[in-house]
Write an enzyme that holds these catalytic residues in place. Sequence first.
Site, PDB file in Angstrom:
ATOM      1  N   ASP A 407       0.836  -1.195   0.000  1.00 54.75           N
ATOM      2  CA  ASP A 407       0.000   0.000   0.000  1.00 54.75           C
ATOM      3  C   ASP A 407       0.877   1.253   0.000  1.00 54.75           C
ATOM      4  OD1 ASP A 407      -2.354   1.383  -0.044  1.00 54.75           O
ATOM      5  OD2 ASP A 407      -2.864   1.065   2.058  1.00 54.75           O
ATOM      6  N   GLU A 410       2.577   4.886  -4.387  1.00 52.74           N
ATOM      7  CA  GLU A 410       2.695   5.872  -5.472  1.00 52.74           C
ATOM      8  C   GLU A 410       4.090   6.538  -5.539  1.00 52.74           C
ATOM      9  OE1 GLU A 410      -1.292   4.988  -4.416  1.00 52.74           O
ATOM     10  OE2 GLU A 410       0.203   5.962  -3.173  1.00 52.74           O
ATOM     11  N   ASP A 475      -8.727   4.100  -3.249  1.00 52.63           N
ATOM     12  CA  ASP A 475      -9.740   4.360  -2.219  1.00 52.63           C
ATOM     13  C   ASP A 475     -11.032   4.904  -2.833  1.00 52.63           C
ATOM     14  OD1 ASP A 475      -7.850   3.513  -0.434  1.00 52.63           O
ATOM     15  OD2 ASP A 475      -7.255   5.526   0.186  1.00 52.63           O
ATOM     16  N   HIS A 534     -13.750  -5.207   0.364  1.00 53.34           N
ATOM     17  CA  HIS A 534     -12.897  -4.418   1.253  1.00 53.34           C
ATOM     18  C   HIS A 534     -13.518  -3.049   1.456  1.00 53.34           C
ATOM     19  CE1 HIS A 534      -9.241  -3.099   3.253  1.00 53.34           C
ATOM     20  NE2 HIS A 534      -9.175  -2.039   2.451  1.00 53.34           N
TER      21      HIS A 534
END
Length: 797
Positions: A407, A410, A475, A534
């Site tokens: 996670d 980026e 997200d 999720h």
Amino acid sequence: MIHLIRNALQRVFIFLLLILSGHYSHASLLLKSDTLNGYVRFITDQGTVFIRPFTNSALEVCFMPDGSLPADSSYAVNLKPGAVDIRSEVVTGGVVYVVGDLGVRVTENPFSLTFIYKGDTVLRDADGFIVKPGLSSVSFALAPDEQIFGAGERAIPLNRRGYELPLYNKPNYGYGMGVTSLNYSIPLILSSKKYALLWDNPQSGSVDIGKADTNIMTWRAIGGTARYFIMAADNYPDLMETYTTLTGRQSLPPRWALGNLQSRMAYRTQAETDSIMNLMLSNDFPVDAVILDFYWFGDSIKGYVGNLDWYRKNWPEPEKMIADFKKKGIKTILITEPYVIDSLKNYSDGLAHNIFVTDSLGKPYLDTNFYFGHGSLIDIFKPEARDWFWKRYQQQIEKGVAGWWGDLGEPESHPSDIYHVIGKADEVHGIYGHYWDRMVFEKYARYYPRTRLFHLQRSGYAGSQRYSAYPWTGDVGRSWSGLKAQLPVLLSMSMNGLGYIHSDAGGFALGVKDDDLYTRWLQFAAFTPVMRPHGSGIPSEPVYFSEETQNVVRDFMKLRYSLLPYNYTLAWQNTVKGYPLMRPLFYAYPDDTTAVAVNDEYLWGDELLIAPVLDSGAVFRKLYLPEGEWYDYFTGKRYPGKQWVELAVTRKTIPIFAREGAFIPATNPVKSTDFYRSDNFNVRYYPKGNSGFTQYEDDGLNNQALIENEYELIHYRGSTDEGKTTLTITREGSWDGMPEIRAMTIEIKAESAPRLVQLNQLPLKSGKRNMKGFWFEDGFIKVRFDWDGSPVNIVVN
């Protein structure tokens, strides 16, 4: 005289400036051409253009202001140039160079490039290259009716013409439709003219696809090599094969990656996780993995990132938990992030091992704006940092951890004044996640070569698929707009080589608990490459929703498991050919202008068309069926193609269609792929003309299966002729554990019961109770027999 000298000096000054800055445009003049180290070199009065063939349908084009030979520095392309014959032909005003079916016309005065495929112009440059401090760019002319697809994750229509898109990976919390910048930018576009263009420059930049000038496409970066690759083909499958030949293909997934991977933000304790997994199983939901978010290494969202070891107060016996889950068929997946908070023991250890990014003075860079606490980013480009990071992975692999979730890659917080060992933040931002993928992939290849890697990753670069990246769409908002956004995002990424793109099923951020939205999202997720419920704030497990929702979601999860033979074959196609699992309609129907414009339905492999329900309370779903005949997967009703249809829908299902000629292998659903058995197959066949399908089978685990020939191909071929349907089944190859006998049921779509069914020229008895026989039920002729692998011929009259 003085005036002439002044003009001459001005021209010399401008010439020197152009040489120093680097620029060729349609005012450039070709001074010389020759060959050098596999390149065709064109020396112009404003710099040097290098063209090199990689395959018979792919060319590299590079501009060097100083004329130096380009370095093989691509982060996207891992193929080495092949021994490809180049033919040349002098034409009026220039030369045409041809490699296979792809050619480039070089116009000498003014200098320009035009790319030709099988005699047709597919692309020509517009303003050429510009290279100067702070800018590397190239521009191309767009045809009036040309459509442009790709450029990574964008929650906008599939046709990106008219947009300027940033090339900078950036999270967007709670997003929905209309967002142009997300976690995963890929500098690759595909054109309706059947070419693909990869701008091979990872530095921060943008692509303007006809926004500033409707007829011009311009790629820009803040620096770096000005280079692109152009590919062309007859169709999109061949174009995807060429692109993934250049950039690499994804290894086969573990079969369990195609199951239900249950996740939430976040399971907080060992006891809670164990109870929820047991609740899922006791309510008859299949589960193949549990994914643990940041609470596995701490008891707060802040202050623990980078701990990378079990928080024993809440997880007292992780080894036992992992082993107990494994007995139930549930694999354990852990999250990791590439940051370390400065209050942790790992921070001082990381300083000692020189693993962090630095400031301009070479001192460790402490990011005080990082959401999860003051900390430093691991410099993934340092070998010592990769070794340090991997050591933490390996400690958990030895405990039984089966997969990983990367996670914030980026990276999420990446100030421009950070320095990496290979460049400044904005110069390498686009390849950070790519290098992280590479690290995990290469370490697995070294230490666990027979294990298939599963690595969820939120960001990456062109070619990250070759490192077994399983990207998700970030997200996304828990909203209908968020759900709608997933169609263009997933389809664009699929056509950019990332075959396992998927979403947080049910939605991740904000919103409220909504049974209708959750149901529709999970139905959609059942026909995406990875099914992973999720979310944050609201439970993501179906057991916490209404009984009606549970029943529907359970049915769709079981449908996904029953289609494992088909879905696993799509994974094999992705590995050996680079074909995406999810395919926009234009992939197979590029000449159907209506199909090309459709953004909210897709093909699942070649055989199925999926039309998710995307509106709250919907009772009808309007959808487009391309040419041919189509069959409702649930009712069997036949629909002619090349038309719009409006279907009544209930919460129980979504429109799914099988195309005429389709073969769809299935099996009995299981609670985990650990219990998958390939000794029984139920194969649906929708007869039409001549068609076929090849099914792939292996043990679902061996990473060397293709190399060691430990696999099996089952070939189905069908034909229809004047009321007679013929179907053949053959097999090639074998693998350890392959069953000697399979129970086969072939379901052949028909309007009525047959007069006669023959199996290998012998008539079969009619009756459902016969272990070897046939019967007619629900619009299908069902033929049952035991198969020992020898050739089978079925004839239905």
